[in-house]
Design a protein around this motif. Structure first.
Motif, PDB file in Angstrom:
ATOM      1  N   THR A 174       0.839  -1.201   0.000  1.00  0.00           N
ATOM      2  CA  THR A 174       0.000   0.000   0.000  1.00  0.00           C
ATOM      3  C   THR A 174       0.874   1.253   0.000  1.00  0.00           C
ATOM      4  O   THR A 174       1.915   1.293   0.655  1.00  0.00           O
ATOM      5  CB  THR A 174      -0.954   0.013   1.216  1.00  0.00           C
ATOM      6  OG1 THR A 174      -0.189  -0.172   2.410  1.00  0.00           O
ATOM      7  CG2 THR A 174      -1.988  -1.093   1.119  1.00  0.00           C
ATOM      8  N   SER A 175       0.433   2.231  -0.784  1.00  0.00           N
ATOM      9  CA  SER A 175       1.178   3.500  -0.864  1.00  0.00           C
ATOM     10  C   SER A 175       0.231   4.671  -0.699  1.00  0.00           C
ATOM     11  O   SER A 175      -0.954   4.574  -1.026  1.00  0.00           O
ATOM     12  CB  SER A 175       1.834   3.690  -2.238  1.00  0.00           C
ATOM     13  OG  SER A 175       2.316   2.512  -2.757  1.00  0.00           O
ATOM     14  N   ALA A 220      -2.435   4.879   4.748  1.00  0.00           N
ATOM     15  CA  ALA A 220      -2.559   3.602   5.463  1.00  0.00           C
ATOM     16  C   ALA A 220      -3.999   3.479   5.940  1.00  0.00           C
ATOM     17  O   ALA A 220      -4.536   4.420   6.528  1.00  0.00           O
ATOM     18  CB  ALA A 220      -1.605   3.591   6.653  1.00  0.00           C
ATOM     19  N   ASN A 249      -5.777  -3.302   5.535  1.00  0.00           N
ATOM     20  CA  ASN A 249      -4.875  -4.269   6.184  1.00  0.00           C
ATOM     21  C   ASN A 249      -5.633  -5.478   6.737  1.00  0.00           C
ATOM     22  O   ASN A 249      -5.183  -6.626   6.603  1.00  0.00           O
ATOM     23  CB  ASN A 249      -4.094  -3.588   7.313  1.00  0.00           C
ATOM     24  CG  ASN A 249      -3.105  -2.576   6.772  1.00  0.00           C
ATOM     25  OD1 ASN A 249      -2.475  -2.803   5.739  1.00  0.00           O
ATOM     26  ND2 ASN A 249      -2.980  -1.438   7.441  1.00  0.00           N
ATOM     27  N   HIS A 264       3.514  -1.473   3.890  1.00  0.00           N
ATOM     28  CA  HIS A 264       3.186  -0.087   3.577  1.00  0.00           C
ATOM     29  C   HIS A 264       4.459   0.706   3.320  1.00  0.00           C
ATOM     30  O   HIS A 264       5.430   0.584   4.061  1.00  0.00           O
ATOM     31  CB  HIS A 264       2.405   0.533   4.743  1.00  0.00           C
ATOM     32  CG  HIS A 264       1.858   1.880   4.406  1.00  0.00           C
ATOM     33  ND1 HIS A 264       0.968   2.091   3.374  1.00  0.00           N
ATOM     34  CD2 HIS A 264       2.088   3.098   4.950  1.00  0.00           C
ATOM     35  CE1 HIS A 264       0.668   3.382   3.309  1.00  0.00           C
ATOM     36  NE2 HIS A 264       1.337   4.008   4.238  1.00  0.00           N
ATOM     37  N   VAL A 270       6.773   4.000   3.311  1.00  0.00           N
ATOM     38  CA  VAL A 270       6.845   5.221   4.132  1.00  0.00           C
ATOM     39  C   VAL A 270       8.168   5.945   3.883  1.00  0.00           C
ATOM     40  O   VAL A 270       9.161   5.326   3.504  1.00  0.00           O
ATOM     41  CB  VAL A 270       6.733   4.882   5.642  1.00  0.00           C
ATOM     42  CG1 VAL A 270       5.374   4.296   5.966  1.00  0.00           C
ATOM     43  CG2 VAL A 270       7.821   3.920   6.102  1.00  0.00           C
ATOM     44  N   LYS A 306       2.383   5.225  12.052  1.00  0.00           N
ATOM     45  CA  LYS A 306       0.960   5.246  11.684  1.00  0.00           C
ATOM     46  C   LYS A 306       0.581   3.944  10.951  1.00  0.00           C
ATOM     47  O   LYS A 306      -0.455   3.350  11.213  1.00  0.00           O
ATOM     48  CB  LYS A 306       0.728   6.448  10.760  1.00  0.00           C
ATOM     49  CG  LYS A 306      -0.643   7.051  10.905  1.00  0.00           C
ATOM     50  CD  LYS A 306      -0.636   8.412  10.264  1.00  0.00           C
ATOM     51  CE  LYS A 306      -1.996   8.781   9.757  1.00  0.00           C
ATOM     52  NZ  LYS A 306      -1.991  10.007   8.992  1.00  0.00           N
ATOM     53  N   ALA A 307       1.457   3.518  10.050  1.00  0.00           N
ATOM     54  CA  ALA A 307       1.164   2.304   9.267  1.00  0.00           C
ATOM     55  C   ALA A 307       1.049   1.083  10.177  1.00  0.00           C
ATOM     56  O   ALA A 307       0.142   0.255  10.013  1.00  0.00           O
ATOM     57  CB  ALA A 307       2.265   2.080   8.228  1.00  0.00           C
ATOM     58  N   LYS A 336      -2.067   1.073  12.197  1.00  0.00           N
ATOM     59  CA  LYS A 336      -3.241   0.708  11.378  1.00  0.00           C
ATOM     60  C   LYS A 336      -3.216  -0.753  10.926  1.00  0.00           C
ATOM     61  O   LYS A 336      -4.043  -1.176  10.131  1.00  0.00           O
ATOM     62  CB  LYS A 336      -3.327   1.617  10.154  1.00  0.00           C
ATOM     63  CG  LYS A 336      -3.415   3.076  10.511  1.00  0.00           C
ATOM     64  CD  LYS A 336      -4.640   3.725   9.959  1.00  0.00           C
ATOM     65  CE  LYS A 336      -4.723   5.141  10.491  1.00  0.00           C
ATOM     66  NZ  LYS A 336      -5.978   5.759  10.420  1.00  0.00           N
ATOM     67  N   ALA A 380      -0.546  -2.656   9.392  1.00  0.00           N
ATOM     68  CA  ALA A 380       0.301  -3.178   8.309  1.00  0.00           C
ATOM     69  C   ALA A 380       1.225  -4.257   8.882  1.00  0.00           C
ATOM     70  O   ALA A 380       1.678  -4.159  10.023  1.00  0.00           O
ATOM     71  CB  ALA A 380       1.128  -2.057   7.692  1.00  0.00           C
ATOM     72  N   LEU A 424       7.005  -2.803   6.795  1.00  0.00           N
ATOM     73  CA  LEU A 424       7.279  -1.444   6.314  1.00  0.00           C
ATOM     74  C   LEU A 424       8.276  -1.450   5.165  1.00  0.00           C
ATOM     75  O   LEU A 424       9.273  -2.186   5.204  1.00  0.00           O
ATOM     76  CB  LEU A 424       7.871  -0.616   7.454  1.00  0.00           C
ATOM     77  CG  LEU A 424       6.947  -0.352   8.646  1.00  0.00           C
ATOM     78  CD1 LEU A 424       7.754   0.220   9.816  1.00  0.00           C
ATOM     79  CD2 LEU A 424       5.813   0.603   8.251  1.00  0.00           C
TER      80      LEU A 424
END
Ligand SMILES: Cc1cc2nc3c(=O)[nH]c(=O)nc-3n(C[C@H](O)[C@H](O)[C@H](O)COP(=O)(O)O)c2cc1C
Length: 320
Positions: A108-109, A112, A117, A129, A131, A139-140, A143, A145, A148
């Motif tokens: 995901t880009s 997030a 997820n 995700h 970043v 944050k990712a 949420k 993910a 990273l």
């Protein structure tokens, strides 16, 4: 090493071929997976949505038959990239197709989202995700993910400004899940360096533009071969978000790469050329700084075999 079960023992090299807008297609993804690295593509490369259904059908069935024929050296899993931004009106439909085919990895880009997820976990996949700083990284993970992708300075496309040394070490200090290192990696030594810094996988994009399977025009592939780190320009003019682009394409679009105006981030638009008539990605070519070592256009498998040999040689040299 933090390896998700879905990838355990399935990669011949700890590398992901990153998603490339317009450029990644089933041919490139299949070549990457068969050569033992994760291949990926942005869902939005398949247009209209019905083509995403066709691409996922082709990729899953071709990988299944490849694995049946090669039980001792099966293909690596593949990944689909979702742009989680309000401008992406296809997200729900595209996610439903990912669920239909139980896509193993979703990248995901640009946003997030917990529901995205959760959905991926629900069908047994993992979500990664991308970043560019610690704020987005925290944050990712909050949420949900799984891992990273730290997009450091010098990456192709939308890139960060942090050195990978600082970025990966800081992220590893609080996160023990999967970390991918992105930005200017194009050699097997670079892959090993990413791991030495604390990442689990290298995430490589620009070097794959100069492969036979990539859906890029010949002049773009050739420019990747002929250019080096100094030919890369960092600007937010073309999409409203800072990214790295090939100087040649900026000059060909009639602009002065040394005097580009700043863009207005509130007018973020991923397809336009910002203040210019040139279209980002189509006319203004994205590229990271690692392309100095790309010497020729060739099949993706040949490039991956070279990465693998370089990785083994670097390991032997350093670890004995
Ligand atoms: C031409 C181009 C297009 C890209 N398109 C996407 C995209 O659609 N989605 C995405 O998540 N990342 C995209 N990226 C970023 C890559 O996924 C990755 O972060 C980057 O290529 C890694 O750096 P490197 O190019 O120096 O290897 C793109 C990069 C390039 C060069």
């Amino acid at each position: 090493m933090s390896e998700p079960d879905i990838l355990k023992g399935k990669l011949r090299l700890p590398v992901f071929g990153s998603p490339l807008f317009i450029i990644s297609n089933p041919d490139l993804v299949l070549a990457q997976c068969k050569a033992g690295i994760v291949g990926s593509f942005p869902a939005l490369n398949a247009r209209p949505v019905s083509q995403l259904d066709e691409w996922l059908d082709q990729i899953t069935s071709e990988l299944e038959s490849y694995n049946r024929a090669n039980p001792d050296a099966p293909a690596a899993p593949f990944a689909v990239n979702q742009i989680v931004h309000r401008s992406n009106q296809r997200l729900e439909e595209d996610m439903a197709l990912c669920e239909k085919y139980k896509v193993p990895v979703v990248i995901t880009s640009l946003g997030a989202r917990e529901d995205v997820n959760q959905a991926v976990k629900g069908w047994g996949g993992i979500s990664l995700h991308d970043v560019i700083n610690q704020k987005f990284a925290h944050k990712a993970i909050e949420k949900g993910a799984t891992g990273l992708i730290c997009v450091a300075a010098g990456a192709g496309g939308h890139a960060g400004a942090l050195s990978p040394f600082g970025f990966i070490a800081e992220t590893r200090s609080w996160f023990d899940g999967p970390i991918l290192c992105s930005g200017s990696i194009s050699t097997g030594g670079g892959v090993l360096a990413a791991q030495a810094m604390g990442a689990d996988y290298a995430y490589i994009g620009s070097a794959f533009i100069a492969t036979e399977e990539a859906r890029a025009e010949e002049a773009y592939k050739q420019a990747i071969v002929e250019s080096s780190a100094e030919d890369i320009v960092y600007s937010n003019l073309f999409t409203g978000v800072h990214g790295n682009y090939l100087k040649k394409s900026i000059i060909d679009a009639g602009l002065d790469p040394d005097n580009l105006p700043e863009s207005d981030p509130s007018k973020m638009d991923f397809g336009s050329g910002g203040g210019s008539k040139a279209k980002a990605w189509k006319d203004i070519w994205g590229s990271g700084q690692g392309i100095g070592s790309v010497q020729k256009i060739r099949p993706a498998a040949e490039y991956i075999a070279q990465l693998s040999a370089e990785y083994d040689a670097a390991k032997a040299r350093l670890c004995g």
